[in-house]
Design a protein around this motif. Sequence first.
Motif, short mmCIF file in Angstrom:
data_model
loop_
_atom_site.label_atom_id
_atom_site.label_comp_id
_atom_site.label_asym_id
_atom_site.label_seq_id
_atom_site.Cartn_x
_atom_site.Cartn_y
_atom_site.Cartn_z
N GLY A 1 0.77 -1.24 0.00
CA GLY A 1 0.00 0.00 0.00
C GLY A 1 0.79 1.28 0.00
N SER B 1 -11.34 -9.78 1.45
CA SER B 1 -12.21 -8.75 0.88
C SER B 1 -11.63 -7.34 1.01
N SER C 1 -8.83 -4.14 0.23
CA SER C 1 -7.99 -3.55 -0.80
C SER C 1 -6.52 -3.66 -0.39
N THR D 1 -4.97 -3.79 3.43
CA THR D 1 -4.10 -4.91 3.79
C THR D 1 -2.78 -4.41 4.34
#
Length: 261
Positions: free
Chosen positions: A59, A204, A206, A210
């Motif tokens: 991310g 579930s 993104s 995460t």
Amino acid sequence: MATALLYGSLASSSFVIGVLLGLFTSPPRRLVAGIIGFGAGVLVSALTFDLMREAFDKGGAAYAIGGFLIGAAIYVAADVVLERMAAKSPKRTGRDPTDVVPDAEEKPESPKAAAVAGTALLVGAVIDGIPESIAIGVSLHAEGPSLGLVLLAAVFLANVPESLGSAAAMKEEGRSRGYILGVWGAVALVCVVATVAGYALLSSLSPGLTSGILALAAGGILAMLADTMFPEAFEHGGPKVALATAVGFACALLLSELTAS
């Protein structure tokens, strides 16, 4: 899911091992301190080169750093509250399992104070274990068994001396063996659930979220190390425990490289 359940059960089994050692043996404090230092070094390596590296890759810096700081802040805030709760018992000076006053077994304690202190110890142990357990489950989903294996080894080694010291301290307070085994059995069960939840939760989410969860767990683990493991290891093992920490760090780094290749 089955792998997460297996990893969580193996990691949490070390709580039971530590409690049994604390109840039925009296290992030298320096040996326990060395194990704590080694486990702490393993955790530092795992959260630095595995958890945070994966968080950055998933991310980026914003999610990774933000999650890391939030995880540390949550741990510290909860720790302050629980320490104040536990200190209400005349048998204790704080939430840490080893914060027992001299001759604690002989000191009278009201049922209310005992319940508050016992709850603080239980919740505190759960809070210590949850970031590690979530990290195992999250890492299994994010990067597979290789990263999970490193964290499993780290958490296992960290849990044994923690539960051992806690069981010995609770015994000094006059708690029954059934009480001690019940408390740590509950902690082990919650940590298994946290591992499975960490694994299932990612299906579930993104990449950014995460990343944040990986970093959140890493921040909580580092705060726990600074708050409990490092001070306790140095107090009972002295400067020599630093070598055990360095060896643990090196072993975890080597294991991470071997499992990644």
